[in-house]
Enzyme design. Structure first.
Site, PDB file in Angstrom:
ATOM      1  N   GLU A 173       0.829  -1.224   0.000  1.00 61.07           N
ATOM      2  CA  GLU A 173       0.000   0.000   0.000  1.00 61.07           C
ATOM      3  C   GLU A 173       0.861   1.272   0.000  1.00 61.07           C
ATOM      4  O   GLU A 173       0.632   2.190   0.791  1.00 61.07           O
ATOM      5  CB  GLU A 173      -0.962   0.009   1.201  1.00 61.07           C
ATOM      6  CG  GLU A 173      -2.003  -1.085   1.128  1.00 61.07           C
ATOM      7  CD  GLU A 173      -3.158  -0.945   2.125  1.00 61.07           C
ATOM      8  OE1 GLU A 173      -3.069  -0.139   3.048  1.00 61.07           O
ATOM      9  OE2 GLU A 173      -4.168  -1.665   1.949  1.00 61.07           O
ATOM     10  N   GLU A 292      -5.523  -7.945  -0.741  1.00 61.58           N
ATOM     11  CA  GLU A 292      -6.244  -7.708   0.523  1.00 61.58           C
ATOM     12  C   GLU A 292      -7.691  -7.418   0.170  1.00 61.58           C
ATOM     13  O   GLU A 292      -7.963  -6.487  -0.603  1.00 61.58           O
ATOM     14  CB  GLU A 292      -5.662  -6.520   1.299  1.00 61.58           C
ATOM     15  CG  GLU A 292      -4.373  -6.825   2.016  1.00 61.58           C
ATOM     16  CD  GLU A 292      -3.876  -5.663   2.873  1.00 61.58           C
ATOM     17  OE1 GLU A 292      -4.701  -4.964   3.485  1.00 61.58           O
ATOM     18  OE2 GLU A 292      -2.651  -5.472   2.902  1.00 61.58           O
TER      19      GLU A 292
HETATM   20  O1  AHR Z   1      -5.331  -5.873   6.727  1.00 57.60           O
HETATM   21  C1  AHR Z   1      -5.218  -4.786   7.594  1.00 57.60           C
HETATM   22  C2  AHR Z   1      -4.462  -3.611   6.988  1.00 57.60           C
HETATM   23  O2  AHR Z   1      -5.224  -3.060   5.958  1.00 57.60           O
HETATM   24  C3  AHR Z   1      -3.145  -3.924   6.330  1.00 57.60           C
HETATM   25  O3  AHR Z   1      -2.090  -3.937   7.233  1.00 57.60           O
HETATM   26  C4  AHR Z   1      -2.983  -2.818   5.355  1.00 57.60           C
HETATM   27  O4  AHR Z   1      -2.234  -3.193   4.230  1.00 57.60           O
HETATM   28  C5  AHR Z   1      -4.402  -2.412   5.007  1.00 57.60           C
HETATM   29  O5  AHR Z   1      -4.593  -1.051   5.085  1.00 57.60           O
END
Ligand code: AHR
Length: 498
Positions: A173, A292
Site C-alpha cells: 500500500e 487484501e
Molecule cells: O489488513 C489490515 C491492513 O489493511 C493492512 O495492514 C494494510 O495493508 C491495510 O490497510
C-alpha cells in the site's frame, strides 16, 4: 417467487481459475500471529508453538497463496530481527500498529507452518524503511542454495534446504499516506524497479507484485497505477489492488449490492494494465493480485487500531454476521468472473484480525464468513464460464442495476460448480441453470448459508448461529436445474454434467 435464468455455455469460457485466488493473509498485527496461529502457552499448541485448533480449522479452507508478514507492518519490518536463535531476537516497536513485536515468529517459522499447511508463501518486502539491497538479501536468505553469505546464514539457522519462495510483493500500500515511507508514485516506481531488478538477478524465477491503488477513494487512484506500471511494466508480473467494504449506512440492501463495486474496481485496474500494455506495444499483460479484501468497518478506528505499545493487543477484531458472509461470497464470485485478469487474491486476514476465526484463550469460534470460503474450497478447479443472469434487480441506492442473483460458475469436465447469492432481504428466487449443449443430471452436493436476520452472528456462547447447511432443493427438468433460494442466502453446489 422471482425467477432468474442463469445461461451458461461450455464454449463461452473466461479462463482457468487460478487456485491462488483462494489465498489468505497473515500479518504481524494484533492477535493474528501471537495467540492466533502461534501460541506456545495454549493447550492446542504443538512443540513448535503452532496452534492446531486454529490451523485444523484453517485447513478446511484450503488456502493457497499466504501473504506474509504484512500489511502496514512490513513497511517498518527488518526481516533479520525474525531469524536466528529466538533468545537473540529483539523486541521492537511496531509503528504501524503501535504495538510491541517480539519477533518470536519469523521467516523460518512461517515457512515451516506453510509447509505443514500446504500454503504457497507470498512474501512482502519492506519498501517503506527498507532498501532494495535488504529485500534482495532476504531473497537470497530464503532461496539461495548455499556457498554465499545470506544463504549460508539460513543454513546456519538450521534450514539446509532453500525455502524456494517464488511470489514476492514489492512493498505494501505504498500509495496510502498512512504507510510508513509513503512516497509519490514516481518515487515508488524507482524504488520498486530497483528492487525488482536486484531480486530477479538474484533469482530469475521469482514473480513480483507491484503496489497498485489500495483504495478507490484516494486522489491518486488510477494515476498511481498508470505511473507505476509505465515505469515498471517490464519488471513485474502482477499489480495489486485492495478493497475493504462496509455497511456504515446500515442499509443491508445497498450493502448486498456491493459486488458491482468489486467488479468495477477489478475492471478499472485491468483497463489500466491494458492501456500501459498497448502504449508500450508490449506482448506482456500484467495481471492482478487482489491481495487484501474483506468486510472491515466496525473495528477500524480508535482503540481497534492502536496497540498502545502492547504485545498481541486485540486489534481489528471484527465480528461478522450473515450479511457479511453474503458479501464475502460476492468477492469470490467476482474473482471467478474475472478469472482472466485476477490471478491471486488474499482474504485479509485468517485469524483474529478481520478473520473467519476468532480465539479467546484456548477457545475458538468460527465466524459467518468462514462458510462461503469453505463452499469454494472443494469446488474451485476448472474453467470459469461466462454467466448470463436474466432476472429482477434489487433496490440499491448505490448500485441500481444489481441483479437479485449474484453468480459465478466453474466447469470441471463432468462437474459444474455454481455459486449464487440471493441479495434480496425479502424475496425468494427460483434460479434456472441452463448449460446449453450439456445436460445437468443431478446435484452431487449442495450447501446454503441463510437466515432471516442479516445481523445474526456467531459468538463463543452461540457458535453455530450462522453456518452452512446441506441443501438439495433442486429439481431437474430436461437437463436444466431449478433451485429455490430463500432471501438472504448464499448457495454453492456441484452438479453432475452429462
Ligand atoms: O489488513 C489490515 C491492513 O489493511 C493492512 O495492514 C494494510 O495493508 C491495510 O490497510
Amino acid at each position: 417467487m422471482n425467477k432468474t435464468n442463469i445461461s451458461l455455455h461450455p464454449a463461452f469460457t473466461i479462463d482457468t481459475v487460478d487456485p491462488r485466488v483462494f489465498g489468505g493473509f497473515l500479518e504481524h498485527l494484533g492477535r493474528a500471529v501471537y495467540e492466533g496461529v502461534y501460541h506456545p502457552g495454549s493447550v492446542h499448541a504443538d512443540n513448535k508453538g503452532f496452534r492446531w485448533d486454529v490451523l485444523d480449522a484453517l485447513k478446511r479452507l484450503k488456502f493457497t497463496a499466504m501473504r506474509y508478514p504484512g500489511g502496514n507492518f512490513v513497511s517498518g519490518y527488518d526481516w533479520l530481527d525474525g531469524v536466528g536463535p529466538r533468545e537473540n531476537r529483539p523486541t521492537k516497536m511496531d509503528l504501524a500498529w503501535q504495538s510491541a513485536e517480539p519477533n518470536q515468529f519469523g521467516t523460518n517459522e512461517f515457512m515451516e507452518m506453510s509447509n505443514e499447511m500446504d500454503w504457497t508463501p507470498m512474501m512482502a518486502v519492506n519498501l517503506g524503511t527498507g532498501t532494495p539491497a535488504e529485500a534482495r538479501n532476504w531473497l537470497e536468505y530464503c532461496n539461495g542454495k548455499g556457498g554465499t553469505y545470506w544463504a549460508d546464514k539460513r543454513i546456519s539457522h538450521g534450514y539446509d534446504k532453500p525455502h524456494d519462495i517464488k511470489l514476492w510483493c514489492l512493498g505494501n500500500e505504498m500509495d496510502g499516506p498512512w504507510q510508513i515511507g509513503h512516497v509519490p508514485a514516481e518515487e515508488y516506481a524507482i524504488r520498486a524497479q530497483q528492487t525488482a531488478r536486484l531480486m530477479k538477478m538474484c533469482d530469475p524465477e521469482v514473480e513480483l507484485v507491484l503496489c497498485g491503488s489500495c483504495a478507490v477513494n484516494l486522489p491518486t487512484y488510477m494515476e498511481w497505477d498508470r505511473k507505476a506500471l509505465e515505469y515498471c511494466h517490464n519488471d513485474v508480473d502482477y499489480i495489486s489492488l485492495h478493497c475493504y467494504v462496509g455497511n456504515d449506512a446500515n442499509d443491508t440492501e445497498d450493502f448486498l449490492a456491493v459486488g458491482l463495486a468489486i467488479d468495477k474496481q477489478i475492471e478499472e485496474l485491468d483497463f489500466a494494465t491494458r492501456y500501459v500494455q498497448a502504449k508500450t506495444r508490449s506482448k506482456k499483460r500484467v495481471k492482478l493480485s487482489f491481495d487484501e479484501w474483506n468486510v472491515w468497518y466496525r473495528a477500524r478506528s480508535g482503540e481497534h487500531v492502536d496497540g498502545r505499545g502492547k504485545l498481541a493487543p486485540p486489534l481489528l477484531e471484527e465480528v461478522y454476521n450473515l450479511e457479511d458472509a453474503l458479501v464475502v461470497m460476492q468477492f469470490l464470485n467476482s474473482f471467478i468472473r474475472h478469472a482472466d485478469s485476477v490471478k491471486i487474491a488474499n482474504i485479509a486476514q485468517i485469524v483474529n484480525v478481520i478473520a473467519p476465526i476468532l480465539t479467546r484463550g484456548d477457545e475458538m469460534v468460527i465466524q459467518s464468513i468462514f462458510y462461503p470460503i469453505e463452499m469454494f474450497a472443494n469446488r474451485r478447479t476448472g474453467t470459469s464460464l461466462q454467466v448470463g443472469v436474466d432476472g429482477p434487480t434489487v433496490a440499491s441506492k448505490t448500485h441500481p442495476t444489481a441483479k437479485q442473483i449474484d453468480a459465478s460458475a466453474i466447469l470441471n469436465e463432468n462437474e459444474l460448480y455454481c455459486f449464487f447469492v440471493n441479495r434480496s432481504t425479502t424475496e425468494s428466487a427460483e434460479v434456472r441453470v441452463d448449460l446449453s449443449t450439456r445436460q445437468l443430471t443431478s446435484l452431487s452436493s449442495g450447501e446454503i448459508i441463510t437466515g432471516t436476520d442479516p445481523k445474526a452472528f456467531n459468538d463463543f456462547g452461540q457458535p453455530e448461529k450462522v453456518r452452512s447447511e446441506e441443501f438439495n432443493e433442486v429439481i431437474f427438468r430436461d437437463g436444466v436445474a431449478l433451485i429455490s433460494l430463500p432471501p438472504l442466502s448464499a448457495f454453492g453446489g456441484t452438479f453432475v454434467v452429462a
